[in-house]
Design a protein around this motif. Structure first.
Motif, PDB file in Angstrom:
ATOM      1  N   ARG A 185       0.827  -1.186   0.000  1.00 28.96           N
ATOM      2  CA  ARG A 185       0.000   0.000   0.000  1.00 28.96           C
ATOM      3  C   ARG A 185       0.870   1.248   0.000  1.00 28.96           C
ATOM      4  N   GLN A 186       0.555   2.176  -0.858  1.00 29.17           N
ATOM      5  CA  GLN A 186       1.318   3.410  -0.933  1.00 29.17           C
ATOM      6  C   GLN A 186       0.709   4.469  -0.027  1.00 29.17           C
ATOM      7  N   ARG A 187       1.593   5.266   0.544  1.00 31.68           N
ATOM      8  CA  ARG A 187       1.130   6.371   1.361  1.00 31.68           C
ATOM      9  C   ARG A 187       0.808   7.569   0.476  1.00 31.68           C
ATOM     10  N   THR A 188      -0.254   8.249   0.837  1.00 34.33           N
ATOM     11  CA  THR A 188      -0.611   9.468   0.111  1.00 34.33           C
ATOM     12  C   THR A 188      -0.091  10.669   0.905  1.00 34.33           C
ATOM     13  N   ALA A 189       0.576  11.544   0.188  1.00 36.08           N
ATOM     14  CA  ALA A 189       1.162  12.710   0.846  1.00 36.08           C
ATOM     15  C   ALA A 189       0.066  13.683   1.250  1.00 36.08           C
ATOM     16  N   GLN A 190       0.184  14.225   2.462  1.00 36.73           N
ATOM     17  CA  GLN A 190      -0.749  15.232   2.938  1.00 36.73           C
ATOM     18  C   GLN A 190      -0.149  16.608   2.713  1.00 36.73           C
ATOM     19  N   VAL A 191      -0.901  17.458   2.065  1.00 33.73           N
ATOM     20  CA  VAL A 191      -0.433  18.814   1.819  1.00 33.73           C
ATOM     21  C   VAL A 191      -0.831  19.690   3.001  1.00 33.73           C
ATOM     22  N   VAL A 192       0.157  20.307   3.622  1.00 36.47           N
ATOM     23  CA  VAL A 192      -0.080  21.217   4.732  1.00 36.47           C
ATOM     24  C   VAL A 192       0.179  22.631   4.237  1.00 36.47           C
ATOM     25  N   ARG A 193      -0.803  23.470   4.341  1.00 43.92           N
ATOM     26  CA  ARG A 193      -0.669  24.839   3.876  1.00 43.92           C
ATOM     27  C   ARG A 193      -0.382  25.762   5.053  1.00 43.92           C
TER      28      ARG A 193
END
Length: 203
Positions: free
Chosen positions: A2-10
């Motif tokens: 399973r690949q991790r999805t990157a979380q975008v932090v603004r």
């Protein structure tokens, strides 16, 4: 796999004016305390579980019992609060800068404690007035006050960092000479009390 999805932090994760942040983790919770200067209530608090989404908790110092800003100049008042947690208590240390005249860097420093971040907070304990932006360092059963102290006598270097002697839990955080010392409160009490020490002595 399973690949991790990157979380975008603004950024900024906490928009607005939140100077001198002091951040603390207690279990899964993060708490943030910031300066409020001459504004009431003093020391703005926030809570987060992920360091991205922050919930305002209001001001910790919400009465004159906790913070008296009478005569406070512009940009005076509460500077760089320090929030820590030890022995089941939240500890909040803060400076109250009441004047810029005659070495304003020697500002009164106070300690309040609470079992919950929501309070109620104990009566302030005066620590000393030899510097500002103080912090507590908890080391097991001991606590130390780390702060900037000033000595303007010729040849004494002006500013220096000092680490006072080790103390017991909920006990004194102060430096000689002539400190204001704190000691554990009466039996059954969780709030520290204060007593003046003789000149040249330590707690």
């Amino acid at each position: 796999m399973r690949q991790r999805t990157a979380q975008v932090v603004r950024n900024p994760v906490l928009a607005g004016s939140h100077p001198d942040p002091s951040i603390l983790r207690v279990g899964a919770d993060f708490y943030l305390a910031t300066s409020t200067f001459e504004w009431c209530p003093g020391v703005r608090l926030h809570h987060s579980r992920d360091l991205v989404h922050w919930r305002p908790l209001g001001g910790a110092l919400d009465s004159t019992r906790l913070l008296d800003l009478t005569g406070c100049p512009d940009s005076g008042g509460v500077w760089a609060p320090n929030l820590s947690h030890a022995d089941g208590l939240f500890h909040l240390v803060y400076s109250n800068v009441s004047t810029y005249a005659g070495g304003f860097t020697d500002s009164p420093n106070h300690l309040v404690t609470a079992e919950s971040i929501d309070g109620p907070w104990s009566d302030p304990v005066p620590l000393h007035a030899r510097g500002f932006d103080a912090s507590l360092f908890h080391d097991g059963a001991a606590s130390r006050l780390v702060n900037l102290v000033h000595d303007w006598r010729p040849g004494h270097g002006g500013s220096a960092w000092r680490r006072p002697a080790t103390t017991g839990p909920r006990a004194a955080w102060s430096a000689s000479p002539n400190p204001s010392c704190c000691r554990p409160g009466p039996a059954g009490s969780r709030a520290p009390t204060s007593t003046a020490a003789a000149p040249g002595t330590t707690c």
